[in-house]
Design an enzyme around this catalytic site. Structure first.
Site, short mmCIF file in Angstrom:
data_model
loop_
_atom_site.label_atom_id
_atom_site.label_comp_id
_atom_site.label_asym_id
_atom_site.label_seq_id
_atom_site.Cartn_x
_atom_site.Cartn_y
_atom_site.Cartn_z
N ASN A 119 37.62 41.20 40.85
CA ASN A 119 38.39 42.69 40.38
C ASN A 119 37.05 43.35 40.14
OD1 ASN A 119 40.89 42.16 41.26
ND2 ASN A 119 40.98 41.04 39.32
N HIS A 203 44.27 37.91 49.32
CA HIS A 203 44.87 36.90 48.51
C HIS A 203 44.96 35.63 49.47
CE1 HIS A 203 45.28 40.27 45.87
NE2 HIS A 203 45.20 39.54 45.00
#
Length: 229
Positions: A119, A203
């Site tokens: 992130n 993901h």
């Protein structure tokens, strides 16, 4: 020989045998006292904490499909007595991970797989900040005597070569600095493969998680060996 003399002789013989028995018992007890007392082998499972972001938390997956659950199943199938704790929080940056490190990884942790930084790259956080945070987390765990496996990450290509040049080496640098284990790229074999990722393309789906588990398993087994498995 008189009867009294015979009685005295028997008593003397009996006392002599008793003395020899007591001397033998005392000698055995002395030897036992000198022997080291070995602790009983613990049957409690090792506790492995998977500390990271949505890549390990199980974003949009069933609990038994998330990385920690699949990893625990794979390790136990290979004979390891281990409990894997899911300490992943979706959206966490390395800074957020650092802020919750001490209470998320309790004193019962025997080993830690550290997966953070994705992130940071997605948000374009300066690599120097990420490096400082990863360094501090591994330092704290190392000081606690907890062996660490650092899971590396690669910067997205759209951030340019200069960012990647500063970001990508962070994980190897920190691992080498503290003697931690390194798995260079957590998404190895899964990144950019549409069959192994959710629709967002970032993901891993359940199959993708299974691929990651298979790839990282040898490194995790080495981690458990350091923890005493």
């Amino acid at each position: 020989m008189s009867d009294d003399h015979m009685v005295l002789k028997k008593r003397h013989s009996s006392h002599l045998m008793s003395f020899r028995k007591l001397h033998f018992v005392a000698a055995v007890l002395s030897l036992l006292a000198l022997m080291p007392v070995l602790p009983a082998k613990s049957t409690d499972p090792l506790t492995l904490v998977v500390f990271g972001d949505s890549l390990v938390a199980g974003y949009q997956l069933a609990p038994d499909e998330a990385f920690p659950a699949q990893l625990e199943q794979a390790l136990q199938a290979r004979g390891h007595n281990v409990k894997v704790i899911n300490a992943g929080v979706s959206g966490d940056t390395s800074s957020a991970g650092l802020s919750r490190l001490d209470w998320s990884i309790g004193p019962d942790a025997d080993a830690v797989l550290l997966e953070l930084g994705a992130n940071d790259a997605l948000r374009g956080i300066p690599p120097a900040n990420t490096r400082q945070n990863i360094d501090e987390m591994v330092r704290r765990l190392s000081e606690r005597g907890v062996p660490v496996l650092v899971a590396g990450m690669l910067a997205p290509p759209n951030l340019g070569p200069e960012y990647a040049e500063d970001f990508n080496p962070i994980f190897q640098y920190v691992a080498e600095k503290y003697g931690a284990l390194l798995y260079p790229f957590f998404l190895e074999g899964v990144a950019l493969d549409p069959d192994l990722n959710l629709d967002d393309g970032m993901h891993p789906n359940a199959r993708g998680v299974s691929v990651i588990v298979g790839n990282v398993l040898p490194s995790v087994e080495e981690l458990l060996a350091r923890a005493g498995s």
